[in-house]
Write a protein that holds these residues in place. Sequence first.
Motif, PDB file in Angstrom:
ATOM      1  N   GLU A  50       0.826  -1.199   0.000  1.00 20.54           N
ATOM      2  CA  GLU A  50       0.000   0.000   0.000  1.00 20.54           C
ATOM      3  C   GLU A  50       0.869   1.262   0.000  1.00 20.54           C
ATOM      4  N   PRO A  51       0.497   2.281  -0.777  1.00 20.25           N
ATOM      5  CA  PRO A  51       1.204   3.564  -0.702  1.00 20.25           C
ATOM      6  C   PRO A  51       1.021   4.234   0.655  1.00 20.25           C
ATOM      7  N   SER A  52       1.722   5.323   0.849  1.00 21.27           N
ATOM      8  CA  SER A  52       1.668   6.048   2.114  1.00 21.27           C
ATOM      9  C   SER A  52       0.276   6.552   2.447  1.00 21.27           C
ATOM     10  N   ASP A  53      -0.524   6.844   1.428  1.00 18.46           N
ATOM     11  CA  ASP A  53      -1.849   7.433   1.629  1.00 18.46           C
ATOM     12  C   ASP A  53      -2.601   7.316   0.311  1.00 18.46           C
ATOM     13  N   ALA A  54      -3.854   7.720   0.329  1.00 23.39           N
ATOM     14  CA  ALA A  54      -4.591   7.835  -0.922  1.00 23.39           C
ATOM     15  C   ALA A  54      -3.941   8.912  -1.790  1.00 23.39           C
ATOM     16  N   LEU A  55      -4.020   8.737  -3.102  1.00 25.58           N
ATOM     17  CA  LEU A  55      -3.496   9.718  -4.039  1.00 25.58           C
ATOM     18  C   LEU A  55      -4.622  10.660  -4.438  1.00 25.58           C
ATOM     19  N   ARG A  56      -4.320  11.957  -4.472  1.00 29.67           N
ATOM     20  CA  ARG A  56      -5.323  12.956  -4.809  1.00 29.67           C
ATOM     21  C   ARG A  56      -5.024  13.520  -6.191  1.00 29.67           C
ATOM     22  N   LEU A  57      -5.999  13.411  -7.067  1.00 31.00           N
ATOM     23  CA  LEU A  57      -5.881  13.874  -8.449  1.00 31.00           C
ATOM     24  C   LEU A  57      -6.719  15.133  -8.630  1.00 31.00           C
ATOM     25  N   GLY A  58      -6.135  16.139  -9.237  1.00 34.16           N
ATOM     26  CA  GLY A  58      -6.869  17.358  -9.530  1.00 34.16           C
ATOM     27  C   GLY A  58      -6.174  18.152 -10.613  1.00 34.16           C
ATOM     28  N   CYS A  59      -6.688  19.331 -10.896  1.00 30.96           N
ATOM     29  CA  CYS A  59      -6.121  20.215 -11.917  1.00 30.96           C
ATOM     30  C   CYS A  59      -5.533  21.450 -11.258  1.00 30.96           C
ATOM     31  N   LEU A  60      -4.374  21.862 -11.736  1.00 30.21           N
ATOM     32  CA  LEU A  60      -3.693  23.029 -11.192  1.00 30.21           C
ATOM     33  C   LEU A  60      -2.825  23.641 -12.281  1.00 30.21           C
ATOM     34  N   GLY A  61      -3.002  24.919 -12.525  1.00 32.40           N
ATOM     35  CA  GLY A  61      -2.162  25.609 -13.488  1.00 32.40           C
ATOM     36  C   GLY A  61      -2.214  25.034 -14.889  1.00 32.40           C
ATOM     37  N   GLY A  62      -3.382  24.477 -15.292  1.00 29.69           N
ATOM     38  CA  GLY A  62      -3.506  23.888 -16.618  1.00 29.69           C
ATOM     39  C   GLY A  62      -2.934  22.489 -16.728  1.00 29.69           C
ATOM     40  N   MET A  63      -2.643  21.859 -15.597  1.00 24.89           N
ATOM     41  CA  MET A  63      -1.995  20.542 -15.589  1.00 24.89           C
ATOM     42  C   MET A  63      -2.767  19.617 -14.664  1.00 24.89           C
ATOM     43  N   GLU A  64      -2.893  18.357 -15.044  1.00 24.45           N
ATOM     44  CA  GLU A  64      -3.399  17.360 -14.101  1.00 24.45           C
ATOM     45  C   GLU A  64      -2.279  16.987 -13.147  1.00 24.45           C
ATOM     46  N   VAL A  65      -2.566  17.025 -11.873  1.00 28.86           N
ATOM     47  CA  VAL A  65      -1.573  16.822 -10.826  1.00 28.86           C
ATOM     48  C   VAL A  65      -2.039  15.709  -9.901  1.00 28.86           C
ATOM     49  N   VAL A  66      -1.105  14.818  -9.556  1.00 29.09           N
ATOM     50  CA  VAL A  66      -1.370  13.753  -8.591  1.00 29.09           C
ATOM     51  C   VAL A  66      -0.518  14.020  -7.359  1.00 29.09           C
ATOM     52  N   PHE A  67      -1.166  14.165  -6.207  1.00 28.88           N
ATOM     53  CA  PHE A  67      -0.458  14.487  -4.968  1.00 28.88           C
ATOM     54  C   PHE A  67      -0.453  13.291  -4.020  1.00 28.88           C
ATOM     55  N   LEU A  68       0.694  13.104  -3.354  1.00 31.88           N
ATOM     56  CA  LEU A  68       0.830  12.057  -2.348  1.00 31.88           C
ATOM     57  C   LEU A  68       1.619  12.606  -1.173  1.00 31.88           C
ATOM     58  N   ALA A  69       1.096  12.420   0.034  1.00 27.07           N
ATOM     59  CA  ALA A  69       1.811  12.796   1.249  1.00 27.07           C
ATOM     60  C   ALA A  69       2.780  11.672   1.606  1.00 27.07           C
ATOM     61  N   ARG A  70       4.078  11.967   1.560  1.00 29.28           N
ATOM     62  CA  ARG A  70       5.118  10.941   1.734  1.00 29.28           C
ATOM     63  C   ARG A  70       4.970  10.179   3.050  1.00 29.28           C
ATOM     64  N   HIS A  71       4.733  10.895   4.113  1.00 23.35           N
ATOM     65  CA  HIS A  71       4.644  10.271   5.436  1.00 23.35           C
ATOM     66  C   HIS A  71       3.208   9.996   5.858  1.00 23.35           C
ATOM     67  N   GLY A  72       2.261  10.136   4.915  1.00 21.29           N
ATOM     68  CA  GLY A  72       0.844  10.055   5.247  1.00 21.29           C
ATOM     69  C   GLY A  72       0.343  11.422   5.673  1.00 21.29           C
ATOM     70  N   ARG A  73      -0.941  11.663   5.472  1.00 18.63           N
ATOM     71  CA  ARG A  73      -1.473  13.006   5.747  1.00 18.63           C
ATOM     72  C   ARG A  73      -1.441  13.355   7.233  1.00 18.63           C
ATOM     73  N   HIS A  74      -1.274  12.347   8.097  1.00 20.96           N
ATOM     74  CA  HIS A  74      -1.144  12.609   9.532  1.00 20.96           C
ATOM     75  C   HIS A  74       0.287  12.374  10.022  1.00 20.96           C
ATOM     76  N   HIS A  75       1.211  12.252   9.099  1.00 25.08           N
ATOM     77  CA  HIS A  75       2.635  12.060   9.396  1.00 25.08           C
ATOM     78  C   HIS A  75       2.852  10.920  10.401  1.00 25.08           C
ATOM     79  N   HIS A  76       2.498   9.713   9.956  1.00 25.42           N
ATOM     80  CA  HIS A  76       2.610   8.555  10.843  1.00 25.42           C
ATOM     81  C   HIS A  76       3.718   7.593  10.430  1.00 25.42           C
ATOM     82  N   LEU A  77       4.433   7.888   9.342  1.00 20.39           N
ATOM     83  CA  LEU A  77       5.464   6.982   8.839  1.00 20.39           C
ATOM     84  C   LEU A  77       6.853   7.559   9.053  1.00 20.39           C
ATOM     85  N   LEU A  78       7.742   6.772   9.692  1.00 19.97           N
ATOM     86  CA  LEU A  78       9.143   7.144   9.783  1.00 19.97           C
ATOM     87  C   LEU A  78       9.771   7.135   8.389  1.00 19.97           C
TER      88      LEU A  78
END
Length: 313
Positions: A50-78
């Motif tokens: 499993e990845p660190s968290d769910a991946l969030r897809l959206g549009c920004l600046g004319g580009m499709e962007v996929v965001f992932l929080a490296r340590h999880g959105r609650h920062h639970h991963l060393l």
Amino acid sequence: MSAPSSSDDRPSLPGGLDTARLGVIGGSGLYAIEGLEEVSEHTVRTPFGEPSDALRLGCLGGMEVVFLARHGRHHHLLPGEVPYRANIWALRSMGVRWLLSFSAVGSLQEACRPLDVVVPDQFIDRTRDRPASFFGHGAVAHVSLADPFCPVLSGHLAEAAAGCVPAGRQLHRGGTYLCMEGPAFSTRAESQLYRSWSCTVIGMTNHTEARLAREAELAYACLAMVTDYDCWHAGHADVSVDLVIDNLRANASLAQQVVQACATRLAAARPACPAHAALRDALMTPPAQVPADTRRRLDLFTTPYWGPFAGPG
């Protein structure tokens, strides 16, 4: 959702780059991107867990962007617990071909001050026992890491950052990122040793990401955001969580601005990068000799060279 184009009559780019997405990995302090439109969350199952968290897809600046929080959105991963292989595989599976890493780092040089930002171009790796390759289990590949950060993407990132860095803070182009194991910060002796190696900044994550991104044929660049002077500087307080967190808050706003500026640049340029063909001369094992389970795990990356895997499901 198809990737927005900056020009209706622009010719198709090689390797599907005309529809590719920008990936953003947020490190300590960056757990979401402001301004994303048409946001959807995706839970991606990968052959590497499993990845660190769910991946969030959206549009920004004319580009499709996929965001992932490296340590999880609650920062639970060393740093050593981050599922780097799953993260990179998941991003590539969602069509990412350019990947920006935003990371909190300590400075190892006087001129690189807290709240400055660095676009590094080299690594020294001091991590231990982290899975840092998709290959093995019957398949061998040797990618080139002479230039571990993509120079093309790093150039776009640096230009985007240059327009966002406020007065009193400095953008440093180039430098060596020392990647340590963590999670504890350095000893004074270690900090002085890394300074003697002419390292610029110190962090705990990016080298592993960069190696895997190269195998996945993703162009990878980093904006390293300085929070402290590690523990070598006699005139400044030793690094602490409180100090880091205070400076992370100051860095978060700048990171958001740089993401948008870089997305806008890439939407127009969609540059082809050497990393996009990193496996072309790296694959050593004849595909017929690779075990079926390994072929299946690698199919996302190797199809252009070995053809699609057609073995048992």
